[in-house]
Structures are given as C-alpha cells and as structure tokens.
Scaffold this active site. Structure first.
Site, mmCIF file in Angstrom:
data_model
loop_
_atom_site.group_PDB
_atom_site.id
_atom_site.type_symbol
_atom_site.label_atom_id
_atom_site.label_comp_id
_atom_site.label_asym_id
_atom_site.label_seq_id
_atom_site.Cartn_x
_atom_site.Cartn_y
_atom_site.Cartn_z
ATOM 1 N N HIS A 162 0.860 -1.184 0.000
ATOM 2 C CA HIS A 162 0.000 0.000 0.000
ATOM 3 C C HIS A 162 0.902 1.242 0.000
ATOM 4 C CE1 HIS A 162 -3.899 -1.774 2.014
ATOM 5 N NE2 HIS A 162 -4.150 -1.509 0.745
ATOM 6 N N CYS A 187 -2.617 2.985 8.985
ATOM 7 C CA CYS A 187 -3.635 2.004 8.564
ATOM 8 C C CYS A 187 -4.856 2.043 9.484
ATOM 9 C CB CYS A 187 -3.067 0.592 8.595
ATOM 10 S SG CYS A 187 -1.712 0.317 7.469
HETATM 11 N N1 ARG Z 1 -4.204 -7.010 6.601
HETATM 12 C C1 ARG Z 1 -4.590 -5.825 5.912
HETATM 13 C C2 ARG Z 1 -4.536 -6.058 4.410
HETATM 14 O O1 ARG Z 1 -3.638 -6.731 3.971
HETATM 15 C C3 ARG Z 1 -3.718 -4.683 6.317
HETATM 16 C C4 ARG Z 1 -4.181 -3.370 5.765
HETATM 17 C C5 ARG Z 1 -3.272 -2.252 6.129
HETATM 18 N N2 ARG Z 1 -3.823 -0.999 5.789
HETATM 19 C C6 ARG Z 1 -3.158 0.014 5.215
HETATM 20 N N3 ARG Z 1 -3.775 1.147 5.081
HETATM 21 N N4 ARG Z 1 -1.947 -0.140 4.745
HETATM 22 O O2 ARG Z 1 -5.359 -5.599 3.675
#
Ligand code: ARG
Length: 287
Positions: free
Chosen positions: A180, A280
């Site tokens: 991300h 996150c």
């Molecule tokens: N386990 C989640 C996923 O893989 C983590 C999300 C993390 N969020 C972020 N904004 N980076 O989707």
C-alpha cells in the site's frame, strides 16, 4: 557576520504548526490474522487480542491527547481487518470516494464504511474500480498521490480524480512488503497550513519511473531507510507538527526531529502481524 546555514537548507527553518484533525477509527473487536493477503500475515502467528486492544486504545488516546477528534465506526463480526480504517475510503472536504477491496475477504468493509460516511453527511461516490481508500490515496496540497501495483487499480486513480475533483499523481509500487502507498510514503505536512508540502518515503518501494517522479516533485523529501520502512515507520500520521509513528523507526524519528517535527512513538506490534500500523488504523477526514 555569518550566513545562517539553516536558511540554505530547505525545510529546516520551516515552523511546524499543528492543525486539529478529524479521524475515524474502528475498534479491533474482531481483529485476528486468519487469512494471508500480504507478506506480513502468517496465520500460524497468533494475535494477542488483549494486547492489540491496549495498543489500539493507546493510539486513540494519543490522538485525543493531541486535541484531535476521533469518531468511531462499529466493527463488523467476521471482518478482522476492518480495524484498518484508512482503507475504508478517501474523504476530502465533504466528499468521499468509496473503497472497493481487491480481496473478497475484505469486500464487506467497503459498504460498511460507505454507509457510515453517508450517514455522517459525506457525499460518497460509489467506486466501480478496485481501490483501498487511504491505503493507496494520500491527500497532499491540492492533489492526491495514488499507489498502484498490488491493490488499487490505475483506473481507480482516474475515478478518484473525477469523484473528488483533484489532480492525481500515480505511483507504482513494486515491493510486496510495501503493498500500500501508506507504508511507502508518510505525509508530514499536507501543505494546507503554514509550510510547503513535505513527505518521507522509501525509494525502494517504487518503480524507477515513480522514484523519478518523487524526486522531481519532492527534491527535499526525507529518504527513509529500508530498516525503518520495514518497521512500518512510514505508516505515520502527522498533524503538521506531531508525527505519530511506530516506536521502532528510530532513525526516521531522528530525521523528523532534525526537521522540527515532534515524533510521537507508539507500539502497534500486534497490528504489524497483519501488515498495518498507525496510519492504517486511521482514516482522516481531510478539509
Ligand atoms: N491485513 C490488511 C490487508 O492486507 C492490512 C491493511 C493495512 N492498511 C493500510 N492502510 N496499509 O489488507
């Protein structure tokens, strides 16, 4: 008479001014790691649910202590990743672009966040393209930095630009650990207050072309080390002065201090087991 060195170094003498923020968070009531959709997730490495709750509450209390507003959305049973509120959409000035998750495991979160936003007066554009909200969209000045490569599609960048009437800069992520944009770039100053826009980023997370884009747009940005990026140090939340970030990112914290920011370290180790940290867990309602 000597020339004041600091004046020749961009950003060093910029006053850091905090602006009160409005966040949305989701309690980790159902948080666990029961599927693996990024390299951080290992279903055999159990989450300490009590500790996760404590860490999340400490983060919320940190924001409240800094004078920010924190709204809460009700967690949904069976949606362990809903605690990662950043992924629920992108909100700028009363308008929102909804999320449409890449993996079916998280699909139900999109509607839950869109409903909450609509109920709270935001005009939500329902997405037809795959995107994970502020996970891959960062509001900066008058524009939006947008990530693609793992979760959010390039088509969604265009859809977001139309929905929010803002220019979008597309950036390609190439390292699966940094799946991300919000784990590869931290917005330190969004440029909507006193100072110029300011970011920190880990160049290795980006394609060569996107590294070039970032160099051109942000020649004075902090370059974060791989170690600090692996500590999810860039998954930080700044109010323009205080930068809330994972405690393990110690060199990044030192660079922030050198630039006049006040690092606010927090422990979110249980959420790292899911590939997430400070940012996150936090959606910002941008002005
Ligand atoms: N386990 C989640 C996923 O893989 C983590 C999300 C993390 N969020 C972020 N904004 N980076 O989707």
């Amino acid at each position: 008479m000597t020339v004041l060195d600091a004046r020749t170094v961009p950003h060093v003498d910029t006053p850091r001014i905090a602006r009160t923020r409005h966040y949305l968070m989701c309690a980790p009531s159902y948080f666990e790691v029961v599927y693996a959709i990024n390299p951080w997730m290992d279903v055999t490495n159990p989450v300490d649910v009590g500790l996760a709750r404590q860490q999340w509450e400490a983060l919320r209390d940190t924001y409240l202590g800094l004078g920010h507003r924190v709204d809460l959305i009700e967690p949904l049973p069976g949606q362990p990743d809903m605690v990662f509120a950043a992924n629920g959409g992108l909100v700028i000035g009363g308008r929102a672009y909804g999320a449409r998750f890449r993996f079916p495991e998280r699909a139900a979160e999109g509607g839950a966040y869109a409903t909450w936003l609509t109920d709270h007066g935001y005009r939500v554009t329902e997405p037809s393209r795959t995107n994970e909200g502020e996970g891959d969209f960062l509001a900066l000045g008058s524009m939006i930095l947008a990530g693609t490569g793992f979760r959010t599609s390039l088509e969604a960048h265009i859809e977001a630009a139309e929905a929010l009437d803002r220019p979008v800069v597309s950036l390609e992520l190439v390292d699966p650990r940094f799946y991300h944009l919000d784990v590869a770039i931290a917005v330190l100053d969004d440029g909507n207050g006193a100072g110029p826009a300011d970011i920190a980023y880990f160049p290795g997370a980006f394609s060569r072309h996107s590294q070039r884009t970032l160099r051109d747009l942000f020649p004075d940005a902090i370059r974060c080390s791989e170690d600090d990026a692996r500590a999810l140090g860039l998954n930080a939340v700044s109010d323009g002065q205080h930068v809330v970030l994972p405690a393990a990112a110690t060199s990044l914290a030192a660079s922030l201090r050198d630039r006049g920011y006040t690092p606010v370290p927090v422990e979110l180790g249980e959420f790292m087991k899911s590939g997430g940290s400070v940012k996150c867990c936090t959606m910002e309602m941008h002005r």
